[in-house]
Design a protein around this motif. Sequence first.
Motif, PDB file in Angstrom:
ATOM      1  N   GLY A 105      62.736  69.438  69.714  1.00 60.39           N
ATOM      2  CA  GLY A 105      61.557  68.805  69.134  1.00 60.39           C
ATOM      3  C   GLY A 105      60.240  69.442  69.510  1.00 60.39           C
ATOM      4  N   CYS A 106      60.131  69.981  70.712  1.00 58.31           N
ATOM      5  CA  CYS A 106      58.853  70.590  71.109  1.00 58.31           C
ATOM      6  C   CYS A 106      58.542  71.820  70.267  1.00 58.31           C
TER       7      CYS A 106
ATOM      8  N   SER B 144      53.700  72.389  77.390  1.00 54.35           N
ATOM      9  CA  SER B 144      53.367  71.906  78.720  1.00 54.35           C
ATOM     10  C   SER B 144      53.474  73.044  79.736  1.00 54.35           C
ATOM     11  N   PRO B 145      52.472  73.183  80.605  1.00 57.85           N
ATOM     12  CA  PRO B 145      52.553  74.214  81.648  1.00 57.85           C
ATOM     13  C   PRO B 145      53.787  74.029  82.541  1.00 57.85           C
ATOM     14  N   LEU B 146      54.194  72.780  82.748  1.00 56.28           N
ATOM     15  CA  LEU B 146      55.384  72.529  83.568  1.00 56.28           C
ATOM     16  C   LEU B 146      56.651  73.007  82.862  1.00 56.28           C
TER      17      LEU B 146
ATOM     18  N   VAL C 102      70.334  68.064  83.343  1.00 55.57           N
ATOM     19  CA  VAL C 102      69.483  67.973  84.532  1.00 55.57           C
ATOM     20  C   VAL C 102      68.081  67.588  84.105  1.00 55.57           C
ATOM     21  N   HIS C 103      67.567  66.553  84.739  1.00 55.39           N
ATOM     22  CA  HIS C 103      66.195  66.127  84.506  1.00 55.39           C
ATOM     23  C   HIS C 103      65.346  66.741  85.606  1.00 55.39           C
ATOM     24  N   VAL C 104      64.425  67.620  85.230  1.00 57.83           N
ATOM     25  CA  VAL C 104      63.502  68.253  86.192  1.00 57.83           C
ATOM     26  C   VAL C 104      62.200  67.494  86.096  1.00 57.83           C
TER      27      VAL C 104
ATOM     28  N   LYS D  54      55.710  65.666  72.903  1.00 58.12           N
ATOM     29  CA  LYS D  54      55.693  64.670  73.969  1.00 58.12           C
ATOM     30  C   LYS D  54      56.724  64.949  75.046  1.00 58.12           C
ATOM     31  N   ASP D  55      57.816  65.614  74.657  1.00 56.41           N
ATOM     32  CA  ASP D  55      58.818  65.969  75.660  1.00 56.41           C
ATOM     33  C   ASP D  55      59.303  67.381  75.376  1.00 56.41           C
ATOM     34  N   PHE D  56      59.875  68.001  76.388  1.00 55.00           N
ATOM     35  CA  PHE D  56      60.246  69.399  76.304  1.00 55.00           C
ATOM     36  C   PHE D  56      61.672  69.577  76.785  1.00 55.00           C
ATOM     37  N   ASP D  57      62.492  70.174  75.921  1.00 54.54           N
ATOM     38  CA  ASP D  57      63.890  70.444  76.256  1.00 54.54           C
ATOM     39  C   ASP D  57      64.050  71.934  76.504  1.00 54.54           C
TER      40      ASP D  57
END
Length: 92
Positions: A47-48, A25-27, A89-91, A59-62
Amino acid sequence: MRKRLIKNKVSSVKAPKLLKENKFSPLAIEVVKKLKQSGFQGYLVGGCVRDSLAGIKAKDFDVSTNATPEEVRKTFRSSRIIGKRFRLVHVF
């Protein structure tokens, strides 16, 4: 009795796949870059990375970092600290 000379075969070790930024993900990439620009370490983990190596869309990025939750919170305005025992922290 004849002795047969067997040469040792050197197994070819494959180099690990290099993960390309466009697989993430670019984010998520921006979070890692901003952490580094702020003087911290930042790495995509979990997982990413596994999914990317397996050719699956993540689907998600840690992100793992040496910054404290408070330092991450100061770095990213659109974030929140969650968890009581194990804070993260959730960004968004």
